[in-house]
Design a protein around this motif. Structure first.
Motif, mmCIF file in Angstrom:
data_model
loop_
_atom_site.group_PDB
_atom_site.id
_atom_site.type_symbol
_atom_site.label_atom_id
_atom_site.label_comp_id
_atom_site.label_asym_id
_atom_site.label_seq_id
_atom_site.Cartn_x
_atom_site.Cartn_y
_atom_site.Cartn_z
ATOM 1 N N ASP A 94 0.746 -1.397 -0.001
ATOM 2 C CA ASP A 94 0.160 -0.003 0.059
ATOM 3 C C ASP A 94 0.853 1.333 -0.080
ATOM 4 O O ASP A 94 0.586 2.269 -0.596
ATOM 5 N N SER A 95 1.878 1.196 0.600
ATOM 6 C CA SER A 95 2.823 2.577 0.879
ATOM 7 C C SER A 95 3.600 2.661 -0.551
ATOM 8 O O SER A 95 3.542 3.814 -1.093
ATOM 9 N N ALA A 96 3.929 1.512 -1.132
ATOM 10 C CA ALA A 96 4.619 1.570 -2.396
ATOM 11 C C ALA A 96 3.569 2.339 -3.465
ATOM 12 O O ALA A 96 3.916 3.095 -4.250
ATOM 13 N N GLU A 97 2.325 1.794 -3.616
ATOM 14 C CA GLU A 97 1.049 2.417 -4.260
ATOM 15 C C GLU A 97 1.052 3.692 -4.005
ATOM 16 O O GLU A 97 0.825 4.511 -4.794
ATOM 17 N N GLN A 98 1.106 4.239 -2.782
ATOM 18 C CA GLN A 98 0.810 5.555 -2.465
ATOM 19 C C GLN A 98 1.967 6.410 -3.047
ATOM 20 O O GLN A 98 1.697 7.615 -3.317
ATOM 21 N N ILE A 99 3.315 5.901 -2.655
ATOM 22 C CA ILE A 99 4.343 6.749 -3.190
ATOM 23 C C ILE A 99 4.199 6.929 -4.810
ATOM 24 O O ILE A 99 4.672 7.819 -5.423
ATOM 25 N N GLY A 100 3.858 5.669 -5.516
ATOM 26 C CA GLY A 100 3.713 5.761 -6.973
ATOM 27 C C GLY A 100 2.603 6.707 -7.379
ATOM 28 O O GLY A 100 2.943 7.430 -8.300
ATOM 29 N N ASP A 101 1.593 6.891 -6.526
ATOM 30 C CA ASP A 101 0.493 7.970 -6.881
ATOM 31 C C ASP A 101 1.134 9.031 -6.629
ATOM 32 O O ASP A 101 0.814 10.264 -7.576
ATOM 33 N N ILE A 102 1.885 9.374 -5.747
ATOM 34 C CA ILE A 102 2.626 10.795 -5.447
ATOM 35 C C ILE A 102 3.401 11.220 -6.648
ATOM 36 O O ILE A 102 3.417 12.012 -7.384
ATOM 37 N N LEU A 103 4.092 10.425 -7.212
ATOM 38 C CA LEU A 103 5.198 10.436 -8.247
ATOM 39 C C LEU A 103 4.223 10.681 -9.426
ATOM 40 O O LEU A 103 4.915 11.790 -10.054
ATOM 41 N N ARG A 104 3.346 9.914 -9.708
ATOM 42 C CA ARG A 104 2.555 10.131 -11.023
ATOM 43 C C ARG A 104 1.953 11.507 -11.183
ATOM 44 O O ARG A 104 1.902 12.199 -11.851
ATOM 45 N N ALA A 105 1.593 11.867 -9.805
ATOM 46 C CA ALA A 105 0.818 13.245 -9.726
ATOM 47 C C ALA A 105 1.825 14.583 -9.904
ATOM 48 O O ALA A 105 1.551 15.609 -10.237
ATOM 49 N N HIS A 106 3.042 14.337 -9.794
ATOM 50 C CA HIS A 106 4.131 15.174 -10.158
ATOM 51 C C HIS A 106 4.715 15.012 -11.577
ATOM 52 O O HIS A 106 5.612 15.674 -11.663
ATOM 53 N N ASP A 107 4.390 14.155 -12.304
ATOM 54 C CA ASP A 107 4.954 13.979 -13.397
ATOM 55 C C ASP A 107 4.687 15.106 -14.360
ATOM 56 O O ASP A 107 3.577 15.750 -14.271
ATOM 57 N N GLY A 108 5.636 15.684 -15.254
ATOM 58 C CA GLY A 108 5.408 16.614 -16.075
ATOM 59 C C GLY A 108 6.079 17.972 -15.368
ATOM 60 O O GLY A 108 6.336 19.227 -15.970
ATOM 61 N N LEU A 109 6.031 17.918 -13.903
ATOM 62 C CA LEU A 109 6.555 19.190 -13.192
ATOM 63 C C LEU A 109 8.033 19.348 -13.274
ATOM 64 O O LEU A 109 8.616 18.336 -13.305
ATOM 65 N N GLU A 110 8.448 20.429 -13.725
ATOM 66 C CA GLU A 110 9.821 20.638 -13.881
ATOM 67 C C GLU A 110 10.416 20.855 -12.513
ATOM 68 O O GLU A 110 9.995 21.558 -11.564
ATOM 69 N N GLY A 111 11.597 20.097 -12.112
ATOM 70 C CA GLY A 111 12.215 20.044 -10.922
ATOM 71 C C GLY A 111 11.301 19.504 -9.772
ATOM 72 O O GLY A 111 11.103 20.224 -8.864
ATOM 73 N N PRO A 112 10.730 18.336 -9.906
ATOM 74 C CA PRO A 112 9.964 17.625 -8.999
ATOM 75 C C PRO A 112 10.360 17.113 -7.793
ATOM 76 O O PRO A 112 9.581 16.814 -7.037
ATOM 77 N N LEU A 113 11.502 17.035 -7.630
ATOM 78 C CA LEU A 113 12.044 16.251 -6.379
ATOM 79 C C LEU A 113 11.608 16.890 -4.962
ATOM 80 O O LEU A 113 11.008 16.248 -4.155
ATOM 81 N N LEU A 114 11.841 18.466 -4.832
ATOM 82 C CA LEU A 114 11.359 18.714 -3.593
ATOM 83 C C LEU A 114 9.735 18.637 -3.280
ATOM 84 O O LEU A 114 9.526 18.359 -2.402
ATOM 85 N N PRO A 115 9.105 18.929 -4.373
ATOM 86 C CA PRO A 115 7.459 18.715 -4.138
ATOM 87 C C PRO A 115 7.321 17.125 -3.809
ATOM 88 O O PRO A 115 6.181 17.132 -3.228
#
Length: 157
Positions: free
Chosen positions: A7-28
């Motif tokens: 579940d946590s891996a899925e939640q982290i995956g959801d967070i990562l996908r939500a930031h796709d396309g964002l320039e400089g996404p690491l901090l967000p």
């Protein structure tokens, strides 16, 4: 939800996908992961690194550089004491030593009962009311030893 679970891996995956396309996404991404879990679990680093096509060392370097990121869960309450020059000039070192003694912990540590995590912060913008503290996001000015004792008693209720 426990870090390390599917579940946590899925939640982290959801967070990562939500930031796709964002320039400089690491901090967000890191802020979002910490908001979700209360800290950045170690098992999130390889997932973040792979998704962003950067090294785990780079992710870890950013986490360890910024004081607001945690690699361990914080206590139920977080007491941050300002360590900036204006507060030091007004007795922050004495106040910090008193807080560490009263809690029986050092910086970035949590009391054994899990009640309070003590952290340094470098300027709260309350220089005119130095020394300053932040308790669970609430700014407190003119902090002395007695006020530290009152704040500690307040969060230990």
């Amino acid at each position: 939800m426990m870090p390390g679970s599917t579940d946590s891996a899925e939640q982290i995956g959801d967070i990562l996908r939500a930031h796709d396309g964002l320039e400089g996404p690491l901090l967000p991404v890191l802020h979002a992961v910490q908001a979700a879990f209360g800290y950045i679990p170690g098992d999130a680093l390889p997932l973040i690194a792979q998704h962003l096509n950067i090294s785990r060392a780079e992710v870890h370097g950013v986490i360890s550089f910024y004081h607001d990121f945690r690699e361990e869960p914080a206590g139920r309450h977080v007491l941050k004491l300002c360590r900036a020059e204006a507060c030091q000039a007004m007795g922050a070192d004495r106040v910090a030593a008193h807080a560490r003694d009263a809690l029986g912990i050092g910086w970035h540590q949590t009391t054994p009962d899990g009640a309070v995590t003590l952290e340094p912060v470098f300027c709260l913008g309350l220089c005119a009311c130095a020394p300053a503290a932040l308790v669970d996001g609430r700014v407190v000015g003119r902090v002395d030893e007695a006020r530290v004792d009152a704040l500690i008693a307040e969060v230990r209720l």
